[in-house]
Design an enzyme around this catalytic site. Sequence first.
Site, PDB file in Angstrom:
ATOM      1  N   VAL A 141       0.846  -1.189   0.000  1.00 25.06           N
ATOM      2  CA  VAL A 141       0.000   0.000   0.000  1.00 25.06           C
ATOM      3  C   VAL A 141       0.886   1.246   0.000  1.00 25.06           C
ATOM      4  O   VAL A 141       1.523   1.567   1.007  1.00 25.06           O
ATOM      5  CB  VAL A 141      -0.944   0.018   1.215  1.00 25.06           C
ATOM      6  N   GLY A 142       0.929   1.917  -1.152  1.00 25.16           N
ATOM      7  CA  GLY A 142       1.693   3.143  -1.277  1.00 25.16           C
ATOM      8  C   GLY A 142       0.795   4.360  -1.194  1.00 25.16           C
ATOM      9  O   GLY A 142      -0.436   4.249  -1.107  1.00 25.16           O
ATOM     10  N   TYR A 198      20.467   1.428  11.422  1.00 24.16           N
ATOM     11  CA  TYR A 198      19.734   2.688  11.317  1.00 24.16           C
ATOM     12  C   TYR A 198      19.590   3.232  12.727  1.00 24.16           C
ATOM     13  O   TYR A 198      19.380   2.471  13.681  1.00 24.16           O
ATOM     14  CB  TYR A 198      18.349   2.410  10.710  1.00 24.16           C
ATOM     15  N   ASP A 256       7.933  -0.096   3.015  1.00 20.84           N
ATOM     16  CA  ASP A 256       8.217  -0.365   1.604  1.00 20.84           C
ATOM     17  C   ASP A 256       9.718  -0.486   1.354  1.00 20.84           C
ATOM     18  O   ASP A 256      10.158  -1.305   0.541  1.00 20.84           O
ATOM     19  CB  ASP A 256       7.605   0.723   0.720  1.00 20.84           C
ATOM     20  N   ARG A 257      10.502   0.315   2.069  1.00 25.90           N
ATOM     21  CA  ARG A 257      11.958   0.252   1.906  1.00 25.90           C
ATOM     22  C   ARG A 257      12.494  -1.083   2.423  1.00 25.90           C
ATOM     23  O   ARG A 257      13.366  -1.696   1.798  1.00 25.90           O
ATOM     24  CB  ARG A 257      12.624   1.420   2.638  1.00 25.90           C
TER      25      ARG A 257
END
Length: 256
Positions: A7-8, A100, A109-110
Site C-alpha cells: 500500500v503506497g 539505522y 516499503d523500503r
Amino acid sequence: MILTLDVGNSTMTGGIFDGDKLVLQFRQTTNKNSTSDEIGIFLRSVLRENGVDSGSIEDSCCCSVVPPINYSLSSAIKKYFNIEPLFIQSGIKTGLKLKYANPKEIGADRIAAAIGAVTKHPNENLIVIDMGTATTIDVVTKGKEYLGGAIMPGLKISMQALASGTAKLPTVEIVRPNRICGQSTIEAIQSGIFYGNAGSIKEICYQYQKQIFRGERTLVVGTGGFARTFEEYGLFDEIVPELVLLGVKNALEMNR
C-alpha cells in the site's frame, strides 16, 4: 496461496503467490478513507474475475506506508479471508541487520524492497531504487546489512510541484523527451524532470559506490512505477516490478 499487499501513497498493489510463483498482480488507487468492506469486496472481486478462488488464500502479509488505512485493511482480510494478516513493521524478522539510528523510522516499503532484493541476489552488494510517489535509494551490503539511504521527491510530485507552484507552467506527461534541450515549455519540463532525476540518482549511486562499497561489485536494482521510464537509460542493472511484493512474501515466511 499467499495474498501480498503493498500500500503506497498513490497505489495499492496486490499479488497472489502460489509457492514461489507470482500468479496474479493487480492495482487499485489508494484511498485512505476506504472501509473494510470496500477493501474486502474489491479483493474478493479481483480474485474472482481473474479465476482465483478466494478460499485458496491461506495467509497474507501487508506492507503499508499509509497508516490511516491499516485498520480497515486488516479488518477486511480478517472478515473476507478469515486470516490475521502480518504487517511489515518494527520488531518482525527481516533477515536484515538494520544499521539505522531508529529502525522504527524505516518505511515498510523500503524494508520490503530490500528483502526482495536480497532474496533475488544473496551475497551481493545492492543499491535498491524504488521509484514511486517518492524515490528511495537504499544500500544493502553483501553481509545483509541495511545501511539506510536517500529519499527524494518522485517524478510525479516534482511535476505537480512545478504546475501548482507557478502561474504558467502546465502539467505534462512524464516521459523521456526526444531531445535534452526542450524547444517548447512542455519539452523543457519533461527534460528537467527526466534528466534531473536521472542525474540525481546517478550521483547518489556513484557516491554510495565510492564511499561505502569502495569499488566493490555492486548491483543496482530498480522497482516502482517510474522505473521502466529509465529502462533504456542505463540507471539499473535490473528492473524487478514485483520486488516489494517478493519482499513481503519472504517476510511472511520468516515470521510464520
